[in-house]
Scaffold this active site. Structure first.
Site, PDB file in Angstrom:
ATOM      1  N   ASP A   1      29.598  41.164  40.980  1.00 59.16           N
ATOM      2  CA  ASP A   1      30.634  42.201  40.989  1.00 59.16           C
ATOM      3  C   ASP A   1      30.105  43.405  41.761  1.00 59.16           C
ATOM      4  OD1 ASP A   1      32.390  40.758  39.410  1.00 59.16           O
ATOM      5  OD2 ASP A   1      32.045  41.921  37.584  1.00 59.16           O
TER       6      ASP A   1
ATOM      7  N   LYS B   1      40.662  45.804  45.649  1.00 62.60           N
ATOM      8  CA  LYS B   1      40.869  47.182  46.120  1.00 62.60           C
ATOM      9  C   LYS B   1      39.673  48.074  45.775  1.00 62.60           C
ATOM     10  CE  LYS B   1      45.909  47.277  45.928  1.00 62.60           C
ATOM     11  NZ  LYS B   1      47.120  48.027  45.566  1.00 62.60           N
TER      12      LYS B   1
ATOM     13  N   ARG C   1      40.390  49.930  31.435  1.00 59.93           N
ATOM     14  CA  ARG C   1      41.635  49.335  31.931  1.00 59.93           C
ATOM     15  C   ARG C   1      42.826  50.247  31.635  1.00 59.93           C
ATOM     16  NH1 ARG C   1      38.799  45.421  33.652  1.00 59.93           N
ATOM     17  NH2 ARG C   1      38.889  46.722  35.488  1.00 59.93           N
TER      18      ARG C   1
ATOM     19  N   ARG D   1      34.682  38.021  47.189  1.00 54.62           N
ATOM     20  CA  ARG D   1      35.913  38.371  46.461  1.00 54.62           C
ATOM     21  C   ARG D   1      36.344  39.714  47.035  1.00 54.62           C
ATOM     22  NH1 ARG D   1      34.767  39.977  40.722  1.00 54.62           N
ATOM     23  NH2 ARG D   1      34.851  37.772  40.201  1.00 54.62           N
TER      24      ARG D   1
HETATM   25  C1  FAD Z   1      39.492  38.994  39.614  1.00 51.41           C
HETATM   26  C2  FAD Z   1      39.236  40.452  39.828  1.00 51.41           C
HETATM   27  C3  FAD Z   1      37.932  40.920  39.919  1.00 51.41           C
HETATM   28  C4  FAD Z   1      37.672  42.267  40.173  1.00 51.41           C
HETATM   29  N1  FAD Z   1      36.382  42.688  40.379  1.00 51.41           N
HETATM   30  C5  FAD Z   1      36.149  43.971  40.735  1.00 51.41           C
HETATM   31  C6  FAD Z   1      34.847  44.415  41.089  1.00 51.41           C
HETATM   32  O1  FAD Z   1      33.866  43.669  41.083  1.00 51.41           O
HETATM   33  N2  FAD Z   1      34.689  45.708  41.467  1.00 51.41           N
HETATM   34  C7  FAD Z   1      35.742  46.593  41.506  1.00 51.41           C
HETATM   35  O2  FAD Z   1      35.533  47.749  41.884  1.00 51.41           O
HETATM   36  N3  FAD Z   1      36.982  46.190  41.149  1.00 51.41           N
HETATM   37  C8  FAD Z   1      37.203  44.911  40.760  1.00 51.41           C
HETATM   38  N4  FAD Z   1      38.484  44.519  40.441  1.00 51.41           N
HETATM   39  C9  FAD Z   1      39.549  45.527  40.238  1.00 51.41           C
HETATM   40  C10 FAD Z   1      40.280  45.852  41.513  1.00 51.41           C
HETATM   41  O3  FAD Z   1      39.423  46.554  42.373  1.00 51.41           O
HETATM   42  C11 FAD Z   1      41.525  46.729  41.237  1.00 51.41           C
HETATM   43  O4  FAD Z   1      41.158  47.943  40.679  1.00 51.41           O
HETATM   44  C12 FAD Z   1      42.556  46.089  40.331  1.00 51.41           C
HETATM   45  O5  FAD Z   1      42.674  44.711  40.575  1.00 51.41           O
HETATM   46  C13 FAD Z   1      43.935  46.731  40.565  1.00 51.41           C
HETATM   47  O6  FAD Z   1      44.336  46.581  41.905  1.00 51.41           O
HETATM   48  P1  FAD Z   1      45.525  45.622  42.396  1.00 51.41           P
HETATM   49  O7  FAD Z   1      45.078  44.996  43.669  1.00 51.41           O
HETATM   50  O8  FAD Z   1      45.907  44.704  41.340  1.00 51.41           O
HETATM   51  O9  FAD Z   1      46.681  46.602  42.806  1.00 51.41           O
HETATM   52  P2  FAD Z   1      47.418  47.830  42.070  1.00 51.41           P
HETATM   53  O10 FAD Z   1      48.208  48.531  43.130  1.00 51.41           O
HETATM   54  O11 FAD Z   1      46.445  48.641  41.268  1.00 51.41           O
HETATM   55  O12 FAD Z   1      48.366  47.098  41.074  1.00 51.41           O
HETATM   56  C14 FAD Z   1      49.508  46.383  41.499  1.00 51.41           C
HETATM   57  C15 FAD Z   1      50.319  46.038  40.266  1.00 51.41           C
HETATM   58  O13 FAD Z   1      49.579  45.124  39.458  1.00 51.41           O
HETATM   59  C16 FAD Z   1      49.715  45.436  38.083  1.00 51.41           C
HETATM   60  N5  FAD Z   1      48.393  45.793  37.539  1.00 51.41           N
HETATM   61  C17 FAD Z   1      47.300  46.116  38.247  1.00 51.41           C
HETATM   62  N6  FAD Z   1      46.241  46.331  37.430  1.00 51.41           N
HETATM   63  C18 FAD Z   1      46.687  46.164  36.174  1.00 51.41           C
HETATM   64  C19 FAD Z   1      46.079  46.227  34.904  1.00 51.41           C
HETATM   65  N7  FAD Z   1      44.797  46.518  34.724  1.00 51.41           N
HETATM   66  N8  FAD Z   1      46.857  45.982  33.821  1.00 51.41           N
HETATM   67  C20 FAD Z   1      48.153  45.659  33.970  1.00 51.41           C
HETATM   68  N9  FAD Z   1      48.785  45.574  35.155  1.00 51.41           N
HETATM   69  C21 FAD Z   1      48.073  45.821  36.238  1.00 51.41           C
HETATM   70  C22 FAD Z   1      50.721  46.545  37.989  1.00 51.41           C
HETATM   71  O14 FAD Z   1      51.991  45.958  37.843  1.00 51.41           O
HETATM   72  C23 FAD Z   1      50.626  47.206  39.343  1.00 51.41           C
HETATM   73  O15 FAD Z   1      51.796  47.876  39.705  1.00 51.41           O
HETATM   74  C24 FAD Z   1      38.764  43.177  40.244  1.00 51.41           C
HETATM   75  C25 FAD Z   1      40.077  42.708  40.140  1.00 51.41           C
HETATM   76  C26 FAD Z   1      40.328  41.374  39.953  1.00 51.41           C
HETATM   77  C27 FAD Z   1      41.741  40.894  39.900  1.00 51.41           C
END
Ligand code: FAD
Length: 303
Positions: A123, A182, A284, A179
């Site tokens: 991560d 954002k 979260r 991976r």
């Molecule tokens: C498998 C996985 C591994 C990850 N590993 C890392 C990592 O190693 N380092 C790191 O910095 N980040 C990590 N992240 C988090 C990532 O960077 C984002 O902060 C997170 O995924 C939210 O971004 P999004 O692309 O979903 O878009 P967003 O624009 O944030 O969300 C789009 C839509 O998705 C839904 N949504 C998003 N997040 C949530 C939530 N938590 N609960 C409920 N609904 C939600 C909402 O409907 C929102 O409108 C990871 C995410 C995933 C999916």
């Protein structure tokens, strides 16, 4: 505004209250819980990546204990026949206390996974860790070329160059495995994109660069426009199914997840579990304050 306020004070609420919110997003406290949820997801043709929840550690004893927990988890997971891999946060193994010890711990974890032909995803944490985590990945990728991958954060302005800079580690037999997400931490605007549009543009540019270089990509997002953008790139570059997967957090946007799976793409769900679920949950909540109001409603509206 109200949601943000509620989200900011939630860490001071009783744990039982936070658990009401947390239950859909965390497999449970024990390895048995993690196995149960993983089997359920596998039955739906969804792969998993397992994450043992942890807090910021202060001692090397804690780092050692975390390593032991992962080594057990790897044995239990593969003995249960789970289709999955593991995600590790290097600071949980002492990255900011003693880099060499951290490298040794994660090397041991990767070696254990490799003994099952398995895989460890490193991560990416906040920006003071970026160089350190790329350095760790470089070392391990050289030693275990098919068993380790790295997370890349699209919100960092440096990321495009970082992806280019790692291509010397790419080869057809053992492609670089990223991976792409954002990014979740609060970073300064001098180093990170802040606007939704900028972050999404960067995400798709990074993804395109990875596809052009024939890297393996875990496309980690719940954002529908990004999923659509990714699908267009998959088509444009005729990316074979075995060279990418979508990834989502456990319990988040299950409908979108189902649609992606039924469209025939591979999907992996990040399954966090462990006794230290409280810190993960409050993070979260801060990330998605809209949910705070649902919890408050659930408390006051019975039935
Ligand atoms: C498998 C996985 C591994 C990850 N590993 C890392 C990592 O190693 N380092 C790191 O910095 N980040 C990590 N992240 C988090 C990532 O960077 C984002 O902060 C997170 O995924 C939210 O971004 P999004 O692309 O979903 O878009 P967003 O624009 O944030 O969300 C789009 C839509 O998705 C839904 N949504 C998003 N997040 C949530 C939530 N938590 N609960 C409920 N609904 C939600 C909402 O409907 C929102 O409108 C990871 C995410 C995933 C999916």
């Amino acid at each position: 505004m109200f949601n943000r306020f509620i989200a900011s004070i939630l860490p001071y609420f009783p744990k039982k209250f936070i658990w009401i919110f947390s239950r859909p997003y965390i497999a449970g406290e024990t390895m048995e819980d993690a196995m149960r949820v993983s089997k359920e997801l596998n039955r739906k043709q969804i792969m998993v990546t397992l994450d043992v929840l942890g807090e910021f550690i202060k001692t090397l004893e804690e780092a050692e204990a975390n390593k032991t927990e992962y080594l057990n988890l790897i044995d239990i997971t593969y003995k249960n026949g789970i289709t999955g891999n593991f995600s590790v946060k290097p600071t949980s193994f002492g990255l900011l206390i003693d880099k060499e010890i951290c490298h040794d711990h994660i090397r041991e974890i990767v070696a254990k996974a490799a003994s099952y032909n398995g895989f460890i995803r490193i991560d990416m944490e906040d920006s003071p860790c970026t160089d350190l985590e790329i350095e760790l990945f470089r070392k391990l990728k050289t030693e275990y070329p098919g068993n380790v991958g790295l997370v890349i954060q699209a919100y960092l302005k440096r990321t495009y160059q970082d992806i280019k800079g790692m291509q010397d580690l790419n080869n057809p037999e053992f492609p670089l495995s990223f991976r792409l997400c954002k990014g979740i931490y609060v970073e300064h605007e001098s180093i990170a994109f802040k606007k939704y549009e900028e972050i999404n543009r960067s995400f798709l540019e990074d993804l395109e660069l990875m596809f052009i270089n024939k890297n393996y990509v875990g496309i980690a997002t719940h954002d529908k426009p990004l999923v659509e953008g990714a699908c267009k790139l998959i088509e444009k570059y005729s990316v074979p199914k075995e060279m990418y997967e979508f990834q989502m957090l456990y319990g988040v946007t299950p409908k979108l997840r189902e649609n992606i799976v039924s469209d025939g793409h591979r999907m992996r769900v990040y399954v966090p579990f462990g006794k230290k679920w409280f810190g993960y949950s409050t993070r979260r909540l801060k990330e998605n304050p809209k949910m705070a109001s649902h919890i408050i409603k659930a408390i006051f509206y019975k039935g």
